[in-house]
Design a protein around this motif. Structure first.
Motif, PDB file in Angstrom:
ATOM      1  N   GLU A  60       0.849  -1.195   0.000  1.00  0.00           N
ATOM      2  CA  GLU A  60       0.000   0.000   0.000  1.00  0.00           C
ATOM      3  C   GLU A  60       0.884   1.244   0.000  1.00  0.00           C
ATOM      4  O   GLU A  60       2.066   1.185   0.357  1.00  0.00           O
ATOM      5  CB  GLU A  60      -0.874   0.044   1.257  1.00  0.00           C
ATOM      6  N   ASN A  61       0.292   2.366  -0.366  1.00  0.00           N
ATOM      7  CA  ASN A  61       0.966   3.671  -0.320  1.00  0.00           C
ATOM      8  C   ASN A  61       2.169   3.728  -1.257  1.00  0.00           C
ATOM      9  O   ASN A  61       3.133   4.444  -0.988  1.00  0.00           O
ATOM     10  CB  ASN A  61       1.424   4.002   1.112  1.00  0.00           C
ATOM     11  N   LEU A  62       2.108   2.999  -2.356  1.00  0.00           N
ATOM     12  CA  LEU A  62       3.259   2.930  -3.256  1.00  0.00           C
ATOM     13  C   LEU A  62       3.585   4.289  -3.861  1.00  0.00           C
ATOM     14  O   LEU A  62       4.738   4.564  -4.212  1.00  0.00           O
ATOM     15  CB  LEU A  62       2.993   1.907  -4.355  1.00  0.00           C
ATOM     16  N   GLY A  99      10.362   7.822  -7.137  1.00  0.00           N
ATOM     17  CA  GLY A  99      10.754   7.272  -8.426  1.00  0.00           C
ATOM     18  C   GLY A  99      10.076   5.981  -8.831  1.00  0.00           C
ATOM     19  O   GLY A  99      10.528   5.309  -9.764  1.00  0.00           O
ATOM     20  N   VAL A 100       8.992   5.628  -8.178  1.00  0.00           N
ATOM     21  CA  VAL A 100       8.311   4.367  -8.480  1.00  0.00           C
ATOM     22  C   VAL A 100       7.249   4.587  -9.555  1.00  0.00           C
ATOM     23  O   VAL A 100       6.494   5.561  -9.512  1.00  0.00           O
ATOM     24  CB  VAL A 100       7.664   3.787  -7.204  1.00  0.00           C
ATOM     25  N   THR A 101       7.203   3.690 -10.532  1.00  0.00           N
ATOM     26  CA  THR A 101       6.160   3.695 -11.559  1.00  0.00           C
ATOM     27  C   THR A 101       5.507   2.319 -11.595  1.00  0.00           C
ATOM     28  O   THR A 101       5.920   1.396 -10.893  1.00  0.00           O
ATOM     29  CB  THR A 101       6.741   4.004 -12.952  1.00  0.00           C
ATOM     30  N   GLN A 102       4.515   2.168 -12.457  1.00  0.00           N
ATOM     31  CA  GLN A 102       3.844   0.878 -12.572  1.00  0.00           C
ATOM     32  C   GLN A 102       4.781  -0.189 -13.119  1.00  0.00           C
ATOM     33  O   GLN A 102       4.574  -1.384 -12.899  1.00  0.00           O
ATOM     34  CB  GLN A 102       2.609   1.007 -13.469  1.00  0.00           C
ATOM     35  N   GLN A 103       5.840   0.217 -13.810  1.00  0.00           N
ATOM     36  CA  GLN A 103       6.779  -0.739 -14.394  1.00  0.00           C
ATOM     37  C   GLN A 103       7.974  -1.038 -13.481  1.00  0.00           C
ATOM     38  O   GLN A 103       8.812  -1.885 -13.810  1.00  0.00           O
ATOM     39  CB  GLN A 103       7.307  -0.206 -15.732  1.00  0.00           C
ATOM     40  N   THR A 104       8.067  -0.371 -12.357  1.00  0.00           N
ATOM     41  CA  THR A 104       9.199  -0.586 -11.451  1.00  0.00           C
ATOM     42  C   THR A 104       9.266  -2.043 -11.006  1.00  0.00           C
ATOM     43  O   THR A 104       8.233  -2.675 -10.753  1.00  0.00           O
ATOM     44  CB  THR A 104       9.075   0.317 -10.207  1.00  0.00           C
ATOM     45  N   ARG A 105      10.494  -2.558 -10.935  1.00  0.00           N
ATOM     46  CA  ARG A 105      10.698  -3.906 -10.418  1.00  0.00           C
ATOM     47  C   ARG A 105      11.270  -3.831  -9.009  1.00  0.00           C
ATOM     48  O   ARG A 105      11.939  -2.858  -8.645  1.00  0.00           O
ATOM     49  CB  ARG A 105      11.630  -4.709 -11.329  1.00  0.00           C
ATOM     50  N   TYR A 106      10.991  -4.876  -8.241  1.00  0.00           N
ATOM     51  CA  TYR A 106      11.357  -4.896  -6.830  1.00  0.00           C
ATOM     52  C   TYR A 106      12.088  -6.189  -6.499  1.00  0.00           C
ATOM     53  O   TYR A 106      11.948  -7.201  -7.195  1.00  0.00           O
ATOM     54  CB  TYR A 106      10.098  -4.792  -5.950  1.00  0.00           C
ATOM     55  N   ASN A 141      12.869  -8.932  -9.631  1.00  0.00           N
ATOM     56  CA  ASN A 141      11.935  -8.885 -10.763  1.00  0.00           C
ATOM     57  C   ASN A 141      10.462  -8.965 -10.364  1.00  0.00           C
ATOM     58  O   ASN A 141       9.611  -9.328 -11.179  1.00  0.00           O
ATOM     59  CB  ASN A 141      12.254  -9.965 -11.799  1.00  0.00           C
ATOM     60  N   TYR A 142      10.157  -8.625  -9.116  1.00  0.00           N
ATOM     61  CA  TYR A 142       8.749  -8.484  -8.727  1.00  0.00           C
ATOM     62  C   TYR A 142       8.193  -7.201  -9.328  1.00  0.00           C
ATOM     63  O   TYR A 142       8.899  -6.176  -9.411  1.00  0.00           O
ATOM     64  CB  TYR A 142       8.610  -8.436  -7.210  1.00  0.00           C
ATOM     65  N   THR A 143       6.938  -7.242  -9.745  1.00  0.00           N
ATOM     66  CA  THR A 143       6.249  -6.060 -10.249  1.00  0.00           C
ATOM     67  C   THR A 143       4.827  -6.064  -9.701  1.00  0.00           C
ATOM     68  O   THR A 143       4.374  -7.044  -9.099  1.00  0.00           O
ATOM     69  CB  THR A 143       6.181  -6.048 -11.789  1.00  0.00           C
ATOM     70  N   LEU A 144       4.122  -4.968  -9.920  1.00  0.00           N
ATOM     71  CA  LEU A 144       2.702  -4.954  -9.597  1.00  0.00           C
ATOM     72  C   LEU A 144       1.973  -5.939 -10.508  1.00  0.00           C
ATOM     73  O   LEU A 144       2.222  -5.980 -11.711  1.00  0.00           O
ATOM     74  CB  LEU A 144       2.122  -3.557  -9.789  1.00  0.00           C
ATOM     75  N   ALA A 145       1.090  -6.721  -9.925  1.00  0.00           N
ATOM     76  CA  ALA A 145       0.292  -7.649 -10.723  1.00  0.00           C
ATOM     77  C   ALA A 145      -0.786  -6.867 -11.469  1.00  0.00           C
ATOM     78  O   ALA A 145      -1.443  -5.997 -10.893  1.00  0.00           O
ATOM     79  CB  ALA A 145      -0.348  -8.698  -9.823  1.00  0.00           C
ATOM     80  N   THR A 146      -0.944  -7.160 -12.744  1.00  0.00           N
ATOM     81  CA  THR A 146      -1.955  -6.481 -13.555  1.00  0.00           C
ATOM     82  C   THR A 146      -2.758  -7.478 -14.369  1.00  0.00           C
ATOM     83  O   THR A 146      -2.317  -8.602 -14.630  1.00  0.00           O
ATOM     84  CB  THR A 146      -1.310  -5.470 -14.521  1.00  0.00           C
ATOM     85  N   TYR A 188      10.963  -9.800   6.347  1.00  0.00           N
ATOM     86  CA  TYR A 188      10.753  -9.653   4.913  1.00  0.00           C
ATOM     87  C   TYR A 188      11.008  -8.177   4.587  1.00  0.00           C
ATOM     88  O   TYR A 188      10.478  -7.293   5.274  1.00  0.00           O
ATOM     89  CB  TYR A 188       9.313  -9.969   4.517  1.00  0.00           C
ATOM     90  N   ALA A 189      11.801  -7.895   3.565  1.00  0.00           N
ATOM     91  CA  ALA A 189      12.051  -6.504   3.181  1.00  0.00           C
ATOM     92  C   ALA A 189      11.878  -6.326   1.679  1.00  0.00           C
ATOM     93  O   ALA A 189      12.113  -7.253   0.893  1.00  0.00           O
ATOM     94  CB  ALA A 189      13.452  -6.068   3.606  1.00  0.00           C
ATOM     95  N   LEU A 190      11.466  -5.118   1.303  1.00  0.00           N
ATOM     96  CA  LEU A 190      11.167  -4.776  -0.085  1.00  0.00           C
ATOM     97  C   LEU A 190      12.030  -3.606  -0.519  1.00  0.00           C
ATOM     98  O   LEU A 190      12.098  -2.579   0.162  1.00  0.00           O
ATOM     99  CB  LEU A 190       9.689  -4.394  -0.201  1.00  0.00           C
ATOM    100  N   TYR A 191      12.710  -3.762  -1.671  1.00  0.00           N
ATOM    101  CA  TYR A 191      13.566  -2.717  -2.240  1.00  0.00           C
ATOM    102  C   TYR A 191      13.179  -2.495  -3.699  1.00  0.00           C
ATOM    103  O   TYR A 191      12.743  -3.431  -4.387  1.00  0.00           O
ATOM    104  CB  TYR A 191      15.039  -3.140  -2.222  1.00  0.00           C
ATOM    105  N   THR A 192      13.365  -1.273  -4.186  1.00  0.00           N
ATOM    106  CA  THR A 192      13.267  -1.065  -5.625  1.00  0.00           C
ATOM    107  C   THR A 192      14.536  -1.641  -6.266  1.00  0.00           C
ATOM    108  O   THR A 192      15.633  -1.529  -5.721  1.00  0.00           O
ATOM    109  CB  THR A 192      13.132   0.424  -5.968  1.00  0.00           C
ATOM    110  N   GLN A 193      14.358  -2.257  -7.398  1.00  0.00           N
ATOM    111  CA  GLN A 193      15.450  -2.958  -8.073  1.00  0.00           C
ATOM    112  C   GLN A 193      16.096  -2.065  -9.132  1.00  0.00           C
ATOM    113  O   GLN A 193      15.403  -1.572 -10.028  1.00  0.00           O
ATOM    114  CB  GLN A 193      14.903  -4.228  -8.730  1.00  0.00           C
ATOM    115  N   PRO A 194      17.411  -1.860  -9.057  1.00  0.00           N
ATOM    116  CA  PRO A 194      18.085  -1.119 -10.133  1.00  0.00           C
ATOM    117  C   PRO A 194      17.876  -1.816 -11.469  1.00  0.00           C
ATOM    118  O   PRO A 194      17.883  -3.047 -11.556  1.00  0.00           O
ATOM    119  CB  PRO A 194      19.563  -1.167  -9.701  1.00  0.00           C
ATOM    120  N   SER A 195      17.701  -1.036 -12.519  1.00  0.00           N
ATOM    121  CA  SER A 195      17.337  -1.594 -13.826  1.00  0.00           C
ATOM    122  C   SER A 195      18.395  -2.535 -14.390  1.00  0.00           C
ATOM    123  O   SER A 195      18.080  -3.410 -15.198  1.00  0.00           O
ATOM    124  CB  SER A 195      17.061  -0.468 -14.824  1.00  0.00           C
TER     125      SER A 195
END
Length: 276
Positions: A88-90, A95-102, A129-134, A180-187
């Motif tokens: 939540e609260n993404l 710098g997060v977008t719908q295409q961001t990987r985590y 390589n986690y992303t928002l499910a669509t 459990y921790a969540l990070y944005t993934q460098p491209s």
């Protein structure tokens, strides 16, 4: 080949009734509970989450899908079969977008025992390589907390650096805290593995600061934790801050064997997140 018994077990987990009492947890509450648990600053220097990060699990008490809130006390069997990750609260994350990987990890801060954690930060899981499910309607909501968005990873991008090892701390080693921790993934890691920057595959005594530097990561944007109480360990066998006492059973051999068989195919077949 994944057994039909394993598929049936996972299907049962997927269709289990959801947690009617699931509630959103604010980022300040996440932050404060990490301090109250002693994880901050004894294990990690600081946590200032910008998002609310959740895991789901199957309750041993009634088979319902439950939301993992920070500080929940789980049994070994409950901890062995996560159902989903969600956030939540993404929009509050920079710098997060719908295409961001985590990327997501799971570690034991108290291995092999609470009073003598000589293998502290034992890594149980690390994958990117986690992303928002669509789907055709847009972003998919969590099955447990409708206000959260589900995270997923496509089968053709699922190459865990550390395959999931179900938590199974030894008896009488105190209360173990699992993060459990969540990070944005460098491209750069969209197409190459973490070994490309020299990350060590050894899972004990994981140096989180060194790892973040190697991968070029910022701070975690979200994190949660749970405990497993294994019994007395120099007076540290009972957690004073437990928030959830679901289930009383011990390790589930069947649940553990599912992971040994490989859950990626099963998760894809059942429409679950391809988590482990």
């Amino acid at each position: 080949m994944f057994s039909s018994v394993g598929l049936a077990a996972l299907a049962l987990a997927a269709v289990a009734s959801a947690d009617d009492n699931a509630r959103s947890v604010g980022t300040l509450e996440f932050k404060n509970l990490f301090v109250e648990s002693g994880i901050v600053p004894n294990v990690i220097a600081a946590l200032d989450p910008s998002v609310s990060f959740y895991a789901g699990y199957r309750s041993a008490a009634d088979g319902h899908s439950e939301l993992l809130v920070p500080g929940a006390s789980l049994t070994v069997s409950e901890a062995s079969l996560p159902i989903e990750f969600s956030v939540e609260n993404l929009g509050n994350a920079t710098g997060v977008t719908q295409q961001t990987r985590y990327l997501i990890y799971l570690l034991d801060t108290d291995a092999p025992s609470r009073d003598n954690p000589t293998s502290r930060n034992l890594r149980h899981y690390l994958a990117g390589n986690y992303t928002l499910a669509t789907n055709s309607s847009g972003i998919v909501a969590s099955d447990i907390l409708p206000t959260a968005s589900r995270l997923t990873v496509a089968a053709n991008r699922f190459f865990p650096f550390t395959q999931f090892t179900p938590p199974n701390p030894q008896p009488n080693t105190g209360v173990h805290r699992f993060i459990y921790a969540l990070y944005t993934q460098p491209s750069r890691f969209d197409t190459v593995g973490f070994e490309s920057v020299g990350m060590d595959r050894a899972t004990q005594n994981w140096n989180l600061s060194q790892w973040r530097t190697q991968l070029g990561l910022g701070p975690a944007i979200g994190a949660t934790f749970f405990t497993i109480d294994t019994g007395a360990n120099n007076g540290q066998g009972t957690s004073a801050n437990r928030t959830d006492f679901t289930g009383t059973s011990g390790a589930s051999t069947a649940s553990v064997s599912l992971f040994a068989s490989g859950l990626t195919v099963a998760a894809t077949v059942l429409g679950l997140m391809a988590v482990f």
